[in-house]
Design an enzyme around this catalytic site. Sequence first.
Site, PDB file in Angstrom:
ATOM      1  N   GLU A 116       1.049  -1.273  -0.018  1.00  5.79           N
ATOM      2  CA  GLU A 116      -0.120  -0.214   0.043  1.00  5.79           C
ATOM      3  C   GLU A 116       0.920   1.202   0.111  1.00  5.79           C
ATOM      4  OE1 GLU A 116      -3.358  -0.046  -0.326  1.00  5.79           O
ATOM      5  OE2 GLU A 116      -3.692  -2.023   0.089  1.00  5.79           O
ATOM      6  N   CYS A 152      -2.063   8.825   2.784  1.00  5.98           N
ATOM      7  CA  CYS A 152      -2.048   8.631   1.561  1.00  5.98           C
ATOM      8  C   CYS A 152      -3.275   9.095   0.700  1.00  5.98           C
ATOM      9  CB  CYS A 152      -1.569   7.039   1.625  1.00  5.98           C
ATOM     10  SG  CYS A 152      -3.054   6.266   2.366  1.00  5.98           S
TER      11      CYS A 152
HETATM   12  P1  NAD Z   1       8.843   4.660   4.045  1.00  7.39           P
HETATM   13  O1  NAD Z   1       8.505   3.868   2.785  1.00  7.39           O
HETATM   14  O2  NAD Z   1       9.901   5.747   4.120  1.00  7.39           O
HETATM   15  O3  NAD Z   1       8.941   3.956   5.315  1.00  7.39           O
HETATM   16  C1  NAD Z   1       7.995   2.793   5.698  1.00  7.39           C
HETATM   17  C2  NAD Z   1       8.146   1.815   6.498  1.00  7.39           C
HETATM   18  O4  NAD Z   1       9.596   0.919   5.899  1.00  7.39           O
HETATM   19  C3  NAD Z   1       9.261   2.209   7.733  1.00  7.39           C
HETATM   20  O5  NAD Z   1       8.790   1.471   8.855  1.00  7.39           O
HETATM   21  C4  NAD Z   1      10.573   1.983   7.417  1.00  7.39           C
HETATM   22  O6  NAD Z   1      11.368   2.031   8.462  1.00  7.39           O
HETATM   23  C5  NAD Z   1      10.538   0.951   6.698  1.00  7.39           C
HETATM   24  N1  NAD Z   1      11.786   0.449   5.599  1.00  7.39           N
HETATM   25  C6  NAD Z   1      12.609   1.195   5.166  1.00  7.39           C
HETATM   26  N2  NAD Z   1      13.309   0.882   4.464  1.00  7.39           N
HETATM   27  C7  NAD Z   1      12.970  -0.535   4.430  1.00  7.39           C
HETATM   28  C8  NAD Z   1      13.493  -1.683   3.746  1.00  7.39           C
HETATM   29  N3  NAD Z   1      14.433  -1.664   2.824  1.00  7.39           N
HETATM   30  N4  NAD Z   1      12.921  -2.872   3.841  1.00  7.39           N
HETATM   31  C9  NAD Z   1      11.937  -3.019   4.538  1.00  7.39           C
HETATM   32  N5  NAD Z   1      11.413  -2.000   5.171  1.00  7.39           N
HETATM   33  C10 NAD Z   1      11.771  -0.758   5.166  1.00  7.39           C
HETATM   34  O7  NAD Z   1       7.524   5.544   4.238  1.00  7.39           O
HETATM   35  P2  NAD Z   1       6.911   6.520   5.302  1.00  7.39           P
HETATM   36  O8  NAD Z   1       7.762   7.905   4.930  1.00  7.39           O
HETATM   37  O9  NAD Z   1       7.232   5.936   6.518  1.00  7.39           O
HETATM   38  O10 NAD Z   1       5.445   6.819   4.929  1.00  7.39           O
HETATM   39  C11 NAD Z   1       4.956   7.837   3.932  1.00  7.39           C
HETATM   40  C12 NAD Z   1       4.539   7.052   2.825  1.00  7.39           C
HETATM   41  O11 NAD Z   1       3.553   5.945   3.198  1.00  7.39           O
HETATM   42  C13 NAD Z   1       3.681   7.909   1.769  1.00  7.39           C
HETATM   43  O12 NAD Z   1       4.331   7.650   0.604  1.00  7.39           O
HETATM   44  C14 NAD Z   1       2.502   7.552   2.062  1.00  7.39           C
HETATM   45  O13 NAD Z   1       1.619   7.760   0.764  1.00  7.39           O
HETATM   46  C15 NAD Z   1       2.498   6.051   2.138  1.00  7.39           C
HETATM   47  N6  NAD Z   1       1.247   5.588   2.637  1.00  7.39           N
HETATM   48  C16 NAD Z   1       0.478   4.703   2.144  1.00  7.39           C
HETATM   49  C17 NAD Z   1      -0.800   4.383   2.574  1.00  7.39           C
HETATM   50  C18 NAD Z   1      -1.677   3.466   1.738  1.00  7.39           C
HETATM   51  O14 NAD Z   1      -2.522   2.700   2.512  1.00  7.39           O
HETATM   52  N7  NAD Z   1      -1.555   3.356   0.620  1.00  7.39           N
HETATM   53  C19 NAD Z   1      -0.989   4.580   4.077  1.00  7.39           C
HETATM   54  C20 NAD Z   1      -0.414   5.570   4.680  1.00  7.39           C
HETATM   55  C21 NAD Z   1       1.151   5.953   3.935  1.00  7.39           C
END
Ligand code: NAD
Length: 472
Positions: free
Chosen positions: A229, A263
């Site tokens: 997501e 999001c």
């Molecule tokens: P991010 O991708 O930076 O991090 C998300 C999670 O992934 C964190 O827990 C982080 O520690 C982890 N992570 C980072 N690198 C990783 C790797 N290599 N392997 C596994 N895990 C890893 O995102 P963010 O800045 O925390 O969140 C914001 C983003 O989330 C925005 O783009 C937003 O649109 C999206 N989002 C989507 C939804 C949806 O339902 N579609 C909902 C909420 C947020």
Amino acid sequence: MTKPIEVRNPRTGKFDYVIIPPPSKLLVQQCKRTRRAQVRWQQLGLEGRIEALQQWKQAILSGRDRLTEALVNDTGRLSISVLEIDSFLSSIDRWCRLAPELLQESAKNTAIPFIALQQTSVPYPLVGIISPWNFPLLLSTIDTIPALLAGCAVIVKPSEIAPRFVAPMITALNAVPKLHDVLTFVEGEGATGSLLIENVDLVCFTGSVATGRKVAEAAAKRFIPAFLELGGKDPAIVLESANLELATSAILWGSVVNTGQSCLSIERIYVAESIFEKFYHQLVAKAHRLQLAYPTIESGEIGPIIAERQAAIISDHLQDAVEKGAVIHCGGVIEDLGGGWWCRPTVLTQVNHSMKVMTEETFGPIMPVMPFSRVEEAVSLANDSIYGLSAAVFASEAEALEVAYQIDAGAISINDAGLTAMIHEGEKNSFKFSGLGGSRMGAAALKRFMRKKAILMKTNATNDPWWFENGE
Ligand code: NAD
């Protein structure tokens, strides 16, 4: 010993909390232990699992004040934290109510009268959940609850930017021994998330497209399902037949609630040129009425920007837009107040698709408004995006429906905004770069944690017509 990670408080800018990621060896052991415990969890049966989840809910309710305090420190906002906890608790009840029917199994006839089919489903043993910072509690639990009811064990890795809520969740878990063994929260950054993927049987990831791609690649290498997501750049289309008062109120809410850190925020607005001036004047007037939740957290509607890096992205998008000719009518600056980063609701016009604010995810309370002359043009602008999370259409019902069917996105709200966050029945996929995998909403949200298993039984004692004739 791993390196401690300092966590910033979004209201004060102070690093006032520390998490310590588990050493790799411990995390791998934890995954093995949790997977082993899953066997008993599955054997417990649905009734037993429902009972354990309800006990957890009661334990959370007893420690609710601590959970609220932690979540408020994670996000710098009060009313939305209260709402987040309420939604999480009611999702436990909702799934406990729905699961018995969804997990029912049945014997079925097949096309061949002497072959009976028992259609069963088997849970994935260990699910890894990796979540972002914008709704830290909700997005850590939205997939956890159905996965647990399906019979999976779960390890959650919440965002390192908003991890304070984990401690009270663990305290509540300690009160429910049956659940304690099959639900674990681990703290850490990307490296911890990445190691988790190496040790689970299915991964649910909510976060950015860039990280989502890494998660998908890692999961593909292991042939495990990855439900992704990801980001969005949701459009709203306002046709001439729209109720303007309603459209401006809904779009304002859909764009700036949670300071636009959602999001499915409306991030670009296309308005019929005949009502364009009236629309944006009304939107600006309404935007002016919203206040920052500063200096007191109880005041105003707009909380701080949670992740420091997001403040820089919002600022960059605004600067890029202004340099390319956009006009800012309200808001438009990132303010440093008391150490936190803040941004008031911002309305922009004179925007176009050469600007980042119209094409890249901004994740802030920014409302760029662009006129269109024909409905086909509005649809084409809405679809001119790498994202396809959700969208909104404002018009007479018939017109809105016609447009809704043409938009390349998984969920469309008509004469409202962000309905997919409130209405859990509607199954939806995230289109294009907004995600991959089964629907997180509706019945599919639970069923995707099960692998289908067909048990086929011969019920007669004669040779099957397709066997070798001489093979007795
Ligand atoms: P991010 O991708 O930076 O991090 C998300 C999670 O992934 C964190 O827990 C982080 O520690 C982890 N992570 C980072 N690198 C990783 C790797 N290599 N392997 C596994 N895990 C890893 O995102 P963010 O800045 O925390 O969140 C914001 C983003 O989330 C925005 O783009 C937003 O649109 C999206 N989002 C989507 C939804 C949806 O339902 N579609 C909902 C909420 C947020």
